[in-house]
Write an enzyme that holds these catalytic residues in place. Sequence first.
Site, PDB file in Angstrom:
ATOM      1  N   GLU A 163      -5.187  -8.753  -0.342  1.00 57.56           N
ATOM      2  CA  GLU A 163      -6.007  -8.374   0.824  1.00 57.56           C
ATOM      3  C   GLU A 163      -7.447  -8.268   0.352  1.00 57.56           C
ATOM      4  OE1 GLU A 163      -4.676  -5.269   3.496  1.00 57.56           O
ATOM      5  OE2 GLU A 163      -2.580  -5.760   3.082  1.00 57.56           O
ATOM      6  N   GLU A 202       0.833  -1.209   0.000  1.00 61.66           N
ATOM      7  CA  GLU A 202       0.000   0.000   0.000  1.00 61.66           C
ATOM      8  C   GLU A 202       0.867   1.258   0.000  1.00 61.66           C
ATOM      9  OE1 GLU A 202      -3.264  -0.209   2.837  1.00 61.66           O
ATOM     10  OE2 GLU A 202      -4.143  -1.864   1.716  1.00 61.66           O
TER      11      GLU A 202
END
Length: 501
Positions: free
Chosen positions: A303, A173
């Site tokens: 995820e 991220e």
Amino acid sequence: MAKLVINEENRLGRIEPEIYGHFSEHLGRCIYEGIYVGEDSKIPNVNGMRTDVVEALKELKIPVLRWPGGCFADEYHWRDGIGPKEKRKKMINTHWGGVVEDNSFGTHEYMELCRQLGCKTYVNANLGSGTVQEMSEWVEYMTFKGVSPMADLRAQNGHEEPWTLDYIGVGNENWGCGGNMTPEFYGNEYRRYQTYVRNYDAAKPVQKICCGANVDDYEWTKGVLSTTFYHGKEAHGFMDGLSLHYYTHPNGWEEKGSATDFDEETWYKTLKKALYMDTLITRHGNIMDEYDPEKKIGMIVDEWGTWFTCEPGTNPGFLYQQNTVRDALVAGITLNIFNKHCDRVKMAALAQMVNVLQAVLLTEGEKMIKTPTYHVMHMYRHHQGADLLESSLCDVGETGIGEWTVPEVTESVSIDSSGVITITLNNLSIEQEKKVDVQFANCGYKVTEANIVTGNDMRDHNTFDAPENVTEKTFAGYRETAEGLSVTLPVNSVVEIRVSR
Ligand code: AHR
């Protein structure tokens, strides 16, 4: 009546087992308590890993485990987690609850866990706050066989032989918690960092995973790919996978909503949002096709899962939530989507494995329970490594409330190496059972096994006092017909039917 038409003569591609992967972060009670209790714990363990948890996970045939984060990864310095435990550095886990991280679970413990599980390894390296040297030495520490500073250090710490590192994530991220970078900046950093992921064992190259987008950030996908592919197509060697993160939270990021206390409208809203995964894969996939038309780069949805408001009375930084029949449907829907996109989706990781978000297992002291999601993953394990078959639904209506309409049924179908066909079906309606007429291209199929996960109520879930409210049960709601099967799916159910000739 809906019709499911299956053409078992047309195989559309392999469903990589890694699509059924898991994620374990140093977050809340996932690693500590949930998996690792230490060798001196009174909870039965092998080398510190909870026996009950490891045994339950092995039944899922867990193919790959991502670690150590998540946001934690870009603050993790691997040297803090090696050597004698009493000397390991203690740090604050700034992302997750501000608790003390004593680093007693580090590289050796992670590799030991994967050994016990018999799964592939996927380590997420630190690009956000780490250095190229640090990452490169971690790879050397884990994988170099022979004489080298890092291999010597590994041997000093008790592990002479190198491990196999199957995948490395180069940052996590990085558009957010991993450094708040722009796609172009990250793309350049990625090019540099990945250069130093050396393949010390040519027979087992480390697959490199580039940080992909959050949800529908198509600009990120374009920006990173155009930067990475600056020199044209030969840049293929720079990455083996591009990640995508998408969580299902019905009421938006701020007011996520309770995991167990929700109404009918929220049921449909949640499922509609889970179905959005299909759009995301298609649209990010279209961008990937521009750079990689041969689909050499895997989309890695590392995820995914539900994200609700944490259980009352628990640390909000620990992301501990319960898991109901609604989660079972989110899992069933999402895994069907991944199967259908197996030409591009090569790995995925449910967030997270134990005690965090849409966990498959919950623990409380010595107790452990399996969640509805666990039972769905268990049924769907039969798709792992099988070939996706051409299949489509006709005459399926929509159900829902107001704007939150969803198809009544979703499905995917695969055939394994011994010719057994696995059909997974979801009835998304909480009001109406659904009849599905299954037709094969050939006749003569017999059911070998049929199972179901459902509940009397959409909110049903397992607790430590009632661990078997929602489990996988034998399913009898079908009849063999001349053309295939006649199936009746109960409301809010996830069903698996296996047939062979
Ligand atoms: O899974 C919880 C967190 O969600 C991860 O640490 C992060 O990558 C994502 O934002």
